[in-house]
Design an enzyme around this catalytic site. Sequence first.
Site, short mmCIF file in Angstrom:
data_model
loop_
_atom_site.label_atom_id
_atom_site.label_comp_id
_atom_site.label_asym_id
_atom_site.label_seq_id
_atom_site.Cartn_x
_atom_site.Cartn_y
_atom_site.Cartn_z
CB SER A 49 -89.80 7.21 33.35
OG SER A 49 -88.50 7.30 32.77
CG ASP A 84 -94.97 8.02 33.11
OD1 ASP A 84 -96.13 7.81 33.50
OD2 ASP A 84 -94.51 7.55 32.04
CG ASP A 106 -97.35 1.81 38.62
OD1 ASP A 106 -98.15 1.06 39.21
OD2 ASP A 106 -96.83 1.52 37.53
N GLY A 180 -94.76 0.22 25.12
CA GLY A 180 -93.89 -0.31 24.06
C GLY A 180 -94.72 -0.86 22.92
N GLY A 209 -99.86 4.67 24.88
CA GLY A 209 -100.58 5.30 23.76
C GLY A 209 -99.99 5.03 22.39
CG ASN A 231 -91.41 7.08 26.07
OD1 ASN A 231 -90.76 7.97 25.54
ND2 ASN A 231 -90.87 6.19 26.88
#
Length: 286
Positions: A49, A84, A106, A180, A209, A231
Amino acid sequence: MLENMGRMLNSAKEGKFAIAQFNINNLEWTRFVLEECEKNESPVILGVSEGAAKYMGGYQTVVDMVKNLMEYLSITVPVAIHLDHASSYESCKEAIDAGFTSVMIDASKENLETNIEISKKVVEYAHARNVTVEGEVGHVGGQEDGVVGGILYAEVEDCIRYCRETGLDFLAPALGSVHGPYHGDPVLAFDRMEDIKEKTNLPLVLHGGSGIYDEQIRKAISCGICKLNINTELQQAWTKGVREKLSNDSEVYDPRKVIKAGELLMKEAIKQKLELLGSIGMAFKI
Ligand code: 13P
């Protein structure tokens, strides 16, 4: 071997399995992920990230660290370094120039037109340099929104238009997952996922995920998911090991011993995900 995500995710799409993106936070995490994936002959995507890159000393530091570790550890499985949730074209450009092999733009908080415009610019820059691009339609909710929630389900027509007009490689349609921990059960829109897979014909990516039930992940793979981002679960596994060490050993002070205390549980969590995704043994078959 360091490479972009093209061969990996297209093979996963053909073979109906998925490849894990494990987010990295420091040198030890990178080492644990690389060692476990090598041991299991699994291809892997190292997710970075913007915040984690900043924490580790910038994009160039991350690329150099990954390359040097791969050489030192004699890593032979395919590995991608993927930015990411990049927040801008400039951020993607900087990561690509530093040697990232893949990026995710994003712009999902923008309207569709602006998302297309920014993503298209990223694709042009990336593809000229053999770098692959992932983009998001709808909005994956989670901690970054301050509260769990903020999910905006992707519309099928928007996904079709986004893929056609940007020419990008992989699509992350927001379909109910969150970053999260989940509060309550994850509710994923599988029918829509399958529809998007059929109409875009691109490998799909599932964010958030961690905390999704194994059965749901298997179903998601059958509906077109080729990459699963993880993560939080690795963070929780690592912290559990470290917490145990610190509460059982009041004498320890060497940071190497503290950090290493999370290794076993973290590697177990990695292996469990590789098994679930079906990527064990696929490194040299793709
Ligand atoms: P989790 O932290 O919920 O596993 O999500 C990771 C992710 O989607 C990174 O893009």
